[in-house]
Design an enzyme around this catalytic site. Sequence first.
Site, PDB file in Angstrom:
ATOM      1  N   SER A   9       1.250  -1.188   0.100  1.00  0.00           N
ATOM      2  CA  SER A   9      -0.152  -0.121   0.071  1.00  0.00           C
ATOM      3  C   SER A   9       1.168   1.628   0.524  1.00  0.00           C
ATOM      4  CB  SER A   9      -0.737  -0.156   1.259  1.00  0.00           C
ATOM      5  OG  SER A   9      -1.204   1.338   0.974  1.00  0.00           O
ATOM      6  N   HIS A  34      -1.167  -1.019  -4.293  1.00  0.00           N
ATOM      7  CA  HIS A  34      -2.979  -0.504  -3.688  1.00  0.00           C
ATOM      8  C   HIS A  34      -2.743   0.492  -3.537  1.00  0.00           C
ATOM      9  CE1 HIS A  34      -6.051  -1.990  -2.113  1.00  0.00           C
ATOM     10  NE2 HIS A  34      -6.085  -1.152  -1.530  1.00  0.00           N
ATOM     11  N   ASP A  36      -4.749   3.664  -2.544  1.00  0.00           N
ATOM     12  CA  ASP A  36      -6.009   3.885  -1.153  1.00  0.00           C
ATOM     13  C   ASP A  36      -6.560   5.407  -1.996  1.00  0.00           C
ATOM     14  OD1 ASP A  36      -6.383   1.539   0.627  1.00  0.00           O
ATOM     15  OD2 ASP A  36      -4.264   2.205   1.172  1.00  0.00           O
ATOM     16  N   MET A  38      -9.321   8.183  -0.732  1.00  0.00           N
ATOM     17  CA  MET A  38     -10.445   8.307   0.497  1.00  0.00           C
ATOM     18  C   MET A  38     -10.985  10.039   0.653  1.00  0.00           C
ATOM     19  SD  MET A  38      -7.984   6.944   4.193  1.00  0.00           S
ATOM     20  CE  MET A  38      -6.728   5.429   3.576  1.00  0.00           C
ATOM     21  N   HIS A  67      -8.129   0.942  -4.475  1.00  0.00           N
ATOM     22  CA  HIS A  67      -9.561   0.887  -3.530  1.00  0.00           C
ATOM     23  C   HIS A  67      -9.872   2.217  -3.404  1.00  0.00           C
ATOM     24  CE1 HIS A  67     -10.119   0.203   1.378  1.00  0.00           C
ATOM     25  NE2 HIS A  67     -11.501   0.242   0.152  1.00  0.00           N
ATOM     26  N   MET A  69     -12.401   4.725  -1.332  1.00  0.00           N
ATOM     27  CA  MET A  69     -12.599   4.836  -0.134  1.00  0.00           C
ATOM     28  C   MET A  69     -13.665   5.708  -0.134  1.00  0.00           C
ATOM     29  SD  MET A  69     -10.498   3.359   2.631  1.00  0.00           S
ATOM     30  CE  MET A  69      -8.764   3.241   2.277  1.00  0.00           C
ATOM     31  N   MET A 142     -12.246  -5.585   4.725  1.00  0.00           N
ATOM     32  CA  MET A 142     -11.354  -5.183   5.422  1.00  0.00           C
ATOM     33  C   MET A 142     -10.798  -5.307   6.656  1.00  0.00           C
ATOM     34  SD  MET A 142     -10.543  -2.672   4.086  1.00  0.00           S
ATOM     35  CE  MET A 142      -9.740  -1.347   4.780  1.00  0.00           C
ATOM     36  N   GLY A 150      -2.217   1.205   9.980  1.00  0.00           N
ATOM     37  CA  GLY A 150      -1.673   1.181  11.315  1.00  0.00           C
ATOM     38  C   GLY A 150      -2.546   0.313  11.796  1.00  0.00           C
ATOM     39  N   ASP A 180      -7.618  -6.617   3.353  1.00  0.00           N
ATOM     40  CA  ASP A 180      -6.963  -4.128   3.911  1.00  0.00           C
ATOM     41  C   ASP A 180      -6.240  -4.900   5.043  1.00  0.00           C
ATOM     42  OD1 ASP A 180      -5.615  -2.546   3.574  1.00  0.00           O
ATOM     43  OD2 ASP A 180      -7.285  -2.168   2.443  1.00  0.00           O
ATOM     44  N   GLY A 202       1.204  -2.562   3.989  1.00  0.00           N
ATOM     45  CA  GLY A 202       1.918  -1.048   4.358  1.00  0.00           C
ATOM     46  C   GLY A 202       2.759  -0.929   5.247  1.00  0.00           C
TER      47      GLY A 202
END
Length: 219
Positions: A9, A34, A36, A38, A67, A69, A142, A150, A180, A202
């Site tokens: 990630s 990957h 992300d 957002m 992905h 979001m 998820m 984290g 993930d 990640g």
Amino acid sequence: MNSIVIAPSILSLDYSNVSAQLEILKESKAEWLHFDVMDGHFVPNLTFGPDILRGFKKACPLFMDVHLMVEDPETYAPIFIQNGADLVTFHTEALNNDLTRIKKLLDEIHGLGAKGGIVVKPNTAIEPFESVLQSCDLVLIMSVEPGFGGQKFMADMLKKVEWLKEKRESLNLSYRIEIDGGINLDTFRLALNAGCDTLVAGSYVFKNDIAKTIEGMLE
């Protein structure tokens, strides 16, 4: 069984050292990146737009696993495909878990030449989406609440993975099963044993020796 794919990630990249880390990734056994996305609304964080994806695609030939979001995946899925996404996954919750809308968006993604799949948050059951599994190239579970890296791995999410594996076999489908969140030395094998064939990792990758860590998850 599908071959195992590691998808580092880029949320966890060291952004003071991007070029060097991308070079390591290109020489590693990682096949995917990957990415992300957002929007600060669907999840309480803001990350990358399509221009950043286009830059990563230019700099790195790995398969781009995007992905979304975001509150409006119907608008943004085509935009990210135009800018280099090879696979787009979107949250069922963003479409109010509406099976008709989900199927329509998956069909649109495929029509644009990309692979497509769905994502569910930890509190969303996977069973109601059985009817759209045949339209999915990948299903992403998820194992943390989406929005931040984290977090601690939620082991009870592996029940969803086991269900997906059983359905894939009983319905003779071929979608990949991705997980993930919280993947590390202690959890990656739990995910593989439950039926995952695609692991998003990640901080575990980027805070250690990148190439050795990826290779270790493939042994």
